[in-house]
Write a protein that holds these residues in place. Structure first.
Motif, PDB file in Angstrom:
ATOM      1  N   ALA A   6     -18.886  17.907   5.762  1.00  0.00           N
ATOM      2  CA  ALA A   6     -19.615  16.692   6.153  1.00  0.00           C
ATOM      3  C   ALA A   6     -18.770  15.442   5.924  1.00  0.00           C
ATOM      4  O   ALA A   6     -18.820  14.496   6.710  1.00  0.00           O
ATOM      5  CB  ALA A   6     -20.923  16.597   5.376  1.00  0.00           C
ATOM      6  N   LEU A   7     -17.984  15.451   4.840  1.00  0.00           N
ATOM      7  CA  LEU A   7     -17.153  14.288   4.511  1.00  0.00           C
ATOM      8  C   LEU A   7     -16.091  14.018   5.567  1.00  0.00           C
ATOM      9  O   LEU A   7     -15.797  12.865   5.894  1.00  0.00           O
ATOM     10  CB  LEU A   7     -16.484  14.502   3.152  1.00  0.00           C
ATOM     11  CG  LEU A   7     -17.187  13.939   1.921  1.00  0.00           C
ATOM     12  CD1 LEU A   7     -16.489  14.412   0.665  1.00  0.00           C
ATOM     13  CD2 LEU A   7     -17.244  12.420   1.956  1.00  0.00           C
ATOM     14  N   ILE A   8     -15.503  15.085   6.104  1.00  0.00           N
ATOM     15  CA  ILE A   8     -14.373  14.900   7.028  1.00  0.00           C
ATOM     16  C   ILE A   8     -14.814  14.836   8.491  1.00  0.00           C
ATOM     17  O   ILE A   8     -13.986  14.664   9.371  1.00  0.00           O
ATOM     18  CB  ILE A   8     -13.319  16.022   6.850  1.00  0.00           C
ATOM     19  CG1 ILE A   8     -13.932  17.405   7.117  1.00  0.00           C
ATOM     20  CG2 ILE A   8     -12.715  15.980   5.452  1.00  0.00           C
ATOM     21  CD1 ILE A   8     -12.953  18.554   7.012  1.00  0.00           C
ATOM     22  N   VAL A  30     -20.365  23.389  -1.674  1.00  0.00           N
ATOM     23  CA  VAL A  30     -19.143  22.590  -1.798  1.00  0.00           C
ATOM     24  C   VAL A  30     -18.431  22.512  -0.448  1.00  0.00           C
ATOM     25  O   VAL A  30     -17.990  21.438  -0.006  1.00  0.00           O
ATOM     26  CB  VAL A  30     -18.205  23.199  -2.870  1.00  0.00           C
ATOM     27  CG1 VAL A  30     -16.923  22.373  -2.980  1.00  0.00           C
ATOM     28  CG2 VAL A  30     -18.909  23.266  -4.218  1.00  0.00           C
ATOM     29  N   ALA A  31     -18.331  23.666   0.225  1.00  0.00           N
ATOM     30  CA  ALA A  31     -17.697  23.716   1.544  1.00  0.00           C
ATOM     31  C   ALA A  31     -18.460  22.851   2.550  1.00  0.00           C
ATOM     32  O   ALA A  31     -17.854  22.118   3.346  1.00  0.00           O
ATOM     33  CB  ALA A  31     -17.630  25.157   2.037  1.00  0.00           C
ATOM     34  N   ASP A  32     -19.783  22.912   2.505  1.00  0.00           N
ATOM     35  CA  ASP A  32     -20.598  22.091   3.411  1.00  0.00           C
ATOM     36  C   ASP A  32     -20.396  20.606   3.138  1.00  0.00           C
ATOM     37  O   ASP A  32     -20.356  19.792   4.068  1.00  0.00           O
ATOM     38  CB  ASP A  32     -22.079  22.456   3.268  1.00  0.00           C
ATOM     39  CG  ASP A  32     -22.403  23.792   3.915  1.00  0.00           C
ATOM     40  OD1 ASP A  32     -21.630  24.217   4.796  1.00  0.00           O
ATOM     41  OD2 ASP A  32     -23.423  24.404   3.548  1.00  0.00           O
TER      42      ASP A  32
END
Length: 264
Positions: free
Chosen positions: A11-13, A5-7
């Protein structure tokens, strides 16, 4: 458990960088197409008794058709990047995937001829009985076993798993066809690759290992979907084991093996 989830959020931001000379539209569409067709192929897999998203009479053909679209997205990614390493990586990937897709298709012919159907649901149902002690899985038949061995080899190459992870090589072509990708588009390529790995494992389970059927009628009280995912998990463990055990092949060895040994 929170690490993926953190990864994903990381990646999204991250900034999405597109090379100045790249074809921006095709560069954007390539990872999206990859993920879409991979999820579409998984939709025809029977994951349990009466548990399939789309029950098609020609489900096996549909799965392979969606798999062929993956090659298109890989070529789009390499071509649109306007980068020599990306283009070389895309050409290597496409050559590898087409070569081993032929072997993958032929390895399933034995199952189609034994079951007399292209429907993945009917192929599983045909294996849901016993011949003596052993379940009637196609891996226990002579031609089914031969098909299974070729399917394992071809599926490893088709999903770019080690020792067939030739489309990317730090010493030769950097990261291959996704060299010029960053941020979430880069993450989408990895998502597509791993979902494809689960899809191929699910197809192998369906064709050769009885799908959701239980190996012992006594243990059939366990829900069918648990049996299916347990078998898929064994495939995934095998892929991971191979990755940590075998060295990479050379490109010429890879292609020679496909056309001179596996195909004949």
């Amino acid at each position: 458990l929170l690490q993926p989830v953190a990864d994903g959020i990381k990646a999204l931001i991250k900034e999405d960088i597109v090379p100045f000379r790249a074809d921006a539209v095709v560069h954007f569409l390539a990872p999206i197409l990859l993920v879409v067709v991979v999820f579409m192929s998984v939709a025809v897999l029977p994951m349990g008794r009466n548990l399939v998203l789309v029950d098609m009479d020609s489900g096996l053909l549909f799965f392979f058709a969606m798999g062929a679209a993956v090659e298109l997205s890989v070529f789009m990614a390499g071509w649109s990047s306007r980068n020599k390493y990306s283009l070389l990586g895309a050409m290597r990937a496409v050559a590898q995937m087409i070569s081993y897709e032929v072997v993958l298709l032929l390895s399933s012919v034995a199952v189609v001829m034994i079951s007399g159907s292209l429907s993945l649901v009917k192929i599983v149902e045909a294996q849901n009985h016993y011949t003596g002690i052993l379940p009637n899985w196609y891996v226990f038949t002579p031609w089914g076993l031969a098909g299974f061995v070729m399917f394992v080899i071809a599926s490893t190459a088709e999903t770019n798993r080690s020792p067939f992870d030739l489309p990317e090589g730090e010493s030769e072509i950097v990261a291959g066809y996704f060299t010029e990708y960053s941020g979430f588009k880069f993450a989408l390529f990895f998502l597509g690759e791993y979902v494809e790995m689960f899809g191929v494992a699910g197809l192998g389970t369906t064709l050769f290992l009885g799908g959701w059927t239980a190996p012992l009628s006594v243990l059939a009280v366990i829900p069918s979907w648990i049996w299916f995912f347990a078998k898929v998990e064994l495939w995934i463990c095998f892929f991971i084991w191979m990755r940590g055990t075998l060295p990479r092949l050379r490109q010429d060895q890879l292609m020679s093996f496909a056309w001179k040994f596996a195909l004949p």
